[in-house]
Scaffold this active site. Structure first.
Site, PDB file in Angstrom:
ATOM      1  N   SER A 112       0.927  -1.236  -0.185  1.00  0.00           N
ATOM      2  CA  SER A 112       0.023   0.028   0.447  1.00  0.00           C
ATOM      3  C   SER A 112       0.662   0.968  -0.322  1.00  0.00           C
ATOM      4  O   SER A 112       1.908   1.474   0.298  1.00  0.00           O
ATOM      5  CB  SER A 112      -0.906  -0.116   0.617  1.00  0.00           C
ATOM      6  OG  SER A 112      -0.952   1.544   1.156  1.00  0.00           O
TER       7      SER A 112
ATOM      8  N   TYR B  96      -1.870  -0.288  10.004  1.00  0.00           N
ATOM      9  CA  TYR B  96      -1.863  -0.492   8.802  1.00  0.00           C
ATOM     10  C   TYR B  96      -0.962   0.079   8.417  1.00  0.00           C
ATOM     11  O   TYR B  96       0.040  -1.283   7.400  1.00  0.00           O
ATOM     12  CB  TYR B  96      -3.170   0.402   8.533  1.00  0.00           C
ATOM     13  CG  TYR B  96      -3.121  -0.143   7.119  1.00  0.00           C
ATOM     14  CD1 TYR B  96      -3.736  -1.251   6.408  1.00  0.00           C
ATOM     15  CD2 TYR B  96      -2.969   1.071   5.786  1.00  0.00           C
ATOM     16  CE1 TYR B  96      -3.983  -2.025   4.863  1.00  0.00           C
ATOM     17  CE2 TYR B  96      -3.138   0.338   4.274  1.00  0.00           C
ATOM     18  CZ  TYR B  96      -3.652  -1.155   3.510  1.00  0.00           C
ATOM     19  OH  TYR B  96      -3.543  -1.184   2.761  1.00  0.00           O
TER      20      TYR B  96
END
Length: 256
Positions: A153, A166
């Site tokens: 990501s 995250y």
């Protein structure tokens, strides 16, 4: 222009190959499972929901391929270990591994994160991928053209407030994949790469950005085609990050 080779859907370049996809019941994982099946692969679909796996199986059959359904909570590390043994007994090898399963985790200041939520996020996004590498690496080395793609990501390269768990796990996944790629580079045909999907029309994105118009974002099916290209036997790069938003391959630059 993309740095990825174009795949001819009619050629079914993955015929006779076996591909495992985690998080295969929705979003990018589901789209990737279908893309690999349409290219001829037998898909080992891993997901938590049996009903969603059965729906995926119907679509894979319609695409002219077959699937093995694996209802598994990715936090079940003993289950991951058993999966590797079962695949060896049934297929003798594995050709493709797409580590897609992930959770957003708590969007909370670091000092206020509940320890259980922190541990759960690491368990799904990071530890499960390491356990999958541990279980599947011997099978991928037995393939004539083993390919592994782990989903990262853009958050891995930013220190955005409230995205701690995250972002930390995705940064760790990138180091995990780079390390794996370096370890196998000169001793097997296995190629290990990463993909940054960027903003995509998924439930996770909607949860993180509830006011965003999803129709302005690329679909999971578009990202799946890029992942498919990274899984082709002819893709020769390793230890690279494919940045979907810019449609380009990026090498890893390590500061001296």
């Amino acid at each position: 222009m993309s740095d990825l080779p174009a795949a001819d859907p009619a050629a079914r370049p993955l015929a006779g190959r076996h591909a495992l996809v985690t998080g295969a019941t929705r979003g990018i994982g589901r789209a990737t499972a279908l893309a690999l099946a349409s290219a001829g692969a037998h898909v080992v679909a891993v997901g938590r929901t049996s009903g969603a796996l059965e729906e995926l199986d119907d679509l894979i059959v319609r695409a002219g391929s077959t699937a093995t359904l694996v209802p598994l909570d990715i936090k079940d590390v003993e289950g991951i270990d058993r999966l590797g043994g079962a695949l060896y007994e049934r297929f003798g090898k594995l050709d493709i591994f797409v580590g897609n399963a992930g959770v957003l985790g708590p969007m909370t200041p670091l000092a206020q994160i509940d320890p259980k939520e922190w541990n759960d996020t690491l368990a799904v996004n990071l530890t499960a991928n390491w356990r999958l590498i541990r279980s599947l690496d011997p099978l991928l080395r037995l393939s004539s053209a083993g390919r592994a793609v782990l989903v990262s990501s853009g958050a891995a390269h930013k220190a955005r407030a409230f995205w701690g768990p995250y972002a930390v796990t995705k940064a760790a996944v990138e180091v995990l994949a780079r390390t794996w790629a370096a370890e196998v580079e000169n001793i097997s045909s296995l190629k290990v790469n990463l993909i940054n999907p960027g903003p995509v029309r998924t439930r996770m994105r909607a949860k993180a950005f509830p006011s965003e118009d999803p129709n302005t974002l690329p679909t999971p099916e578009e990202v799946a085609q890029a992942i498919l290209a990274l899984c082709l036997p002819g893709f020769a790069e390793t230890g690279r990050l494919y940045d979907f938003p810019t449609r380009g391959l990026k090498g890893f630059v390590v500061p001296a």
